[in-house]
Design an enzyme around this catalytic site. Structure first.
Site, PDB file in Angstrom:
ATOM      1  CB  SER A 141       8.618   1.428   6.988  1.00  0.00           C
ATOM      2  OG  SER A 141       9.584   2.328   6.478  1.00  0.00           O
ATOM      3  CE1 TYR A 153       4.404   4.781   4.780  1.00  0.00           C
ATOM      4  CE2 TYR A 153       6.615   5.192   5.608  1.00  0.00           C
ATOM      5  CZ  TYR A 153       5.735   4.420   4.883  1.00  0.00           C
ATOM      6  OH  TYR A 153       6.181   3.264   4.274  1.00  0.00           O
TER       7      TYR A 153
HETATM    8  P1  NAD Z   1       2.567   0.695  -3.704  1.00  0.00           P
HETATM    9  O1  NAD Z   1       2.112   2.065  -4.006  1.00  0.00           O
HETATM   10  O2  NAD Z   1       2.852  -0.202  -4.827  1.00  0.00           O
HETATM   11  O3  NAD Z   1       1.544  -0.053  -2.752  1.00  0.00           O
HETATM   12  C1  NAD Z   1       0.773   0.605  -1.777  1.00  0.00           C
HETATM   13  C2  NAD Z   1      -0.672   0.231  -2.027  1.00  0.00           C
HETATM   14  O4  NAD Z   1      -1.455   0.717  -0.936  1.00  0.00           O
HETATM   15  C3  NAD Z   1      -1.284   0.875  -3.261  1.00  0.00           C
HETATM   16  O5  NAD Z   1      -1.046   0.127  -4.430  1.00  0.00           O
HETATM   17  C4  NAD Z   1      -2.761   0.907  -2.901  1.00  0.00           C
HETATM   18  O6  NAD Z   1      -3.395  -0.242  -3.427  1.00  0.00           O
HETATM   19  C5  NAD Z   1      -2.768   0.832  -1.389  1.00  0.00           C
HETATM   20  N1  NAD Z   1      -3.421   2.020  -0.831  1.00  0.00           N
HETATM   21  C6  NAD Z   1      -2.910   3.255  -0.650  1.00  0.00           C
HETATM   22  N2  NAD Z   1      -3.865   4.079  -0.164  1.00  0.00           N
HETATM   23  C7  NAD Z   1      -4.993   3.336  -0.029  1.00  0.00           C
HETATM   24  C8  NAD Z   1      -6.314   3.597   0.416  1.00  0.00           C
HETATM   25  N3  NAD Z   1      -6.719   4.817   0.835  1.00  0.00           N
HETATM   26  N4  NAD Z   1      -7.208   2.586   0.403  1.00  0.00           N
HETATM   27  C9  NAD Z   1      -6.838   1.357  -0.037  1.00  0.00           C
HETATM   28  N5  NAD Z   1      -5.622   1.054  -0.457  1.00  0.00           N
HETATM   29  C10 NAD Z   1      -4.711   2.033  -0.457  1.00  0.00           C
HETATM   30  O7  NAD Z   1       3.861   0.876  -2.792  1.00  0.00           O
HETATM   31  P2  NAD Z   1       4.729  -0.156  -1.935  1.00  0.00           P
HETATM   32  O8  NAD Z   1       5.976   0.569  -1.682  1.00  0.00           O
HETATM   33  O9  NAD Z   1       4.753  -1.498  -2.534  1.00  0.00           O
HETATM   34  O10 NAD Z   1       3.931  -0.203  -0.559  1.00  0.00           O
HETATM   35  C11 NAD Z   1       3.557  -1.389   0.099  1.00  0.00           C
HETATM   36  C12 NAD Z   1       3.858  -1.271   1.577  1.00  0.00           C
HETATM   37  O11 NAD Z   1       5.275  -1.184   1.737  1.00  0.00           O
HETATM   38  C13 NAD Z   1       3.286  -0.022   2.245  1.00  0.00           C
HETATM   39  O12 NAD Z   1       2.756  -0.380   3.505  1.00  0.00           O
HETATM   40  C14 NAD Z   1       4.496   0.856   2.434  1.00  0.00           C
HETATM   41  O13 NAD Z   1       4.356   1.721   3.523  1.00  0.00           O
HETATM   42  C15 NAD Z   1       5.562  -0.185   2.676  1.00  0.00           C
HETATM   43  N6  NAD Z   1       6.936   0.301   2.508  1.00  0.00           N
HETATM   44  C16 NAD Z   1       7.387   0.708   1.296  1.00  0.00           C
HETATM   45  C17 NAD Z   1       8.680   1.176   1.171  1.00  0.00           C
HETATM   46  C18 NAD Z   1       9.226   1.647  -0.147  1.00  0.00           C
HETATM   47  O14 NAD Z   1      10.321   2.212  -0.174  1.00  0.00           O
HETATM   48  N7  NAD Z   1       8.530   1.446  -1.264  1.00  0.00           N
HETATM   49  C19 NAD Z   1       9.524   1.199   2.282  1.00  0.00           C
HETATM   50  C20 NAD Z   1       9.045   0.766   3.503  1.00  0.00           C
HETATM   51  C21 NAD Z   1       7.742   0.321   3.605  1.00  0.00           C
END
Ligand code: NAD
Ligand code: MG
Length: 299
Positions: A190, A203
């Site tokens: 991130s 985080y």
């Molecule tokens: P999202 O909510 O669609 O995906 C995150 C997924 O993590 C969830 O769908 C779930 O399946 C899984 N998860 C969460 N807690 C869990 C647990 N206890 N056990 C098993 N699975 C679990 O959101 P996203 O934004 O697509 O996130 C995907 C990745 O992208 C993450 O690592 C997040 O940190 C990273 N990210 C997202 C952003 C943003 O702005 N959306 C920015 C930077 C990084």
């Protein structure tokens, strides 16, 4: 002759997130309930056969960025196993349909990554079904915003580390002997790794670890012919933001202050995951790719 250039600032409408999503249930928040539903390339992603015959495992691919990668991988010709949190079954079933619509195999593995052993199980089940793993995307993540340090429980700190980084160690250890030369590991870090927010201390610390882990693992796996890279997203419209991922009020302006003046959509990340997974990235390892709308990830 006209070209098809599109102004990147206008490509997606990303306003009014707060009022439109007040009623979305949390823990887990489901993508299908969001307004607008995030664009994971369901209608738009076109494959070019770049991952023909590959076997991929993606964590957290029921929704958001992982789902965009799953759709793209299937359209590029890969079979896709994916993990999700048990309460996300409705989103996961949509992803199964999207993968199977491409004539590819889908393997659904629910599991809570706070529990030790679950990441190992994911690898074992995928190898049992597909025979091996060529692409391992470690993308699941927990983000819970806190106002004050006193609001941040040690249980939350431990859980965030377990889900976001400790499960990555477990998954890679379990996968090591199944990854043949030419395989690719991709983590999701991130902008928080290099520019941490005061409301996301646990985080952000895991994301700093993930970036470091990725570079270290790339050195370890170099002599095995396995590439290891990471993607660093900026603000992307996904369920993570609604699942206590933001402080009250912060969703109003989500993405608006970026250079490109809006939040990104998961589909805008998909080509980078495909590139890093594919033969086209044969000389790329130990790198962090930013898809941030402008934020510098090297700061
Ligand atoms: P999202 O909510 O669609 O995906 C995150 C997924 O993590 C969830 O769908 C779930 O399946 C899984 N998860 C969460 N807690 C869990 C647990 N206890 N056990 C098993 N699975 C679990 O959101 P996203 O934004 O697509 O996130 C995907 C990745 O992208 C993450 O690592 C997040 O940190 C990273 N990210 C997202 C952003 C943003 O702005 N959306 C920015 C930077 C990084
Ligand atoms: Mg989800």
């Amino acid at each position: 002759m006209t070209n098809n250039n599109e102004d990147p600032r206008k490509k997606y409408y990303t306003d009014g997130f707060s009022e439109k999503n007040e009623d979305v249930a949390k823990s887990p928040a489901l993508q299908k309930d969001m307004k607008p539903v995030p664009d994971c390339g369901e209608e738009s992603y076109k494959g070019k056969g770049r991952l023909e015959g590959r076997h991929a495992l993606i964590t957290g691919a029921d929704s958001g960025i992982g789902r965009a990668a799953a759709i793209a991988f299937a359209r590029e010709g890969a079979d896709v196993a994916f993990q999700y949190f048990p309460g996300e079954e409705p989103d996961a079933q949509e992803v199964r349909e999207l993968i199977e619509a491409e004539g590819r195999k889908a393997l659904l593995i629910p599991g809570d990554l706070r529990e030790e052993g679950v990441a190992t199980e994911l690898i074992n089940k995928t190898v049992e079904e597909f025979g091996d793993i060529d692409i391992l995307v470690l993308n699941s993540g927990q983000q819970i915003a806190h106002e004050k340090l006193s609001d941040l429980s040690m249980k939350q700190v431990n859980d965030t580390f377990k889900v976001n980084i400790i499960s990555m160690f477990e998954a890679v250890k379990a996968a090591e002997n199944h990854l043949k030369p030419g395989s690719s590991i991709i983590t999701t870090t991130s902008v928080q790794a290099s520019n941490p927010s005061a409301s996301l201390l646990d985080y952000a610390a895991t994301k700093g670890s993930i970036s470091n882990f990725t570079v270290g693992m790339s050195k370890y796996f170099g002599e095995k012919g396995v590439r290891v890279n990471s993607v660093a997203p900026g603000p992307i419209w996904t369920p993570l933001q609604l699942d206590n991922g933001k402080l009250e009020g912060d969703l109003e302006t989500f993405g608006q202050t970026e250079t490109l003046e809006r939040a990104g959509q998961p589909v805008e990340l998909a080509p980078v995951y495909v590139f890093l997974a594919s033969e086209e990235a044969s000389y790329v390892t130990g790198q962090i790719y930013g898809v941030t709308g402008g934020q510098d990830i090297s700061l």
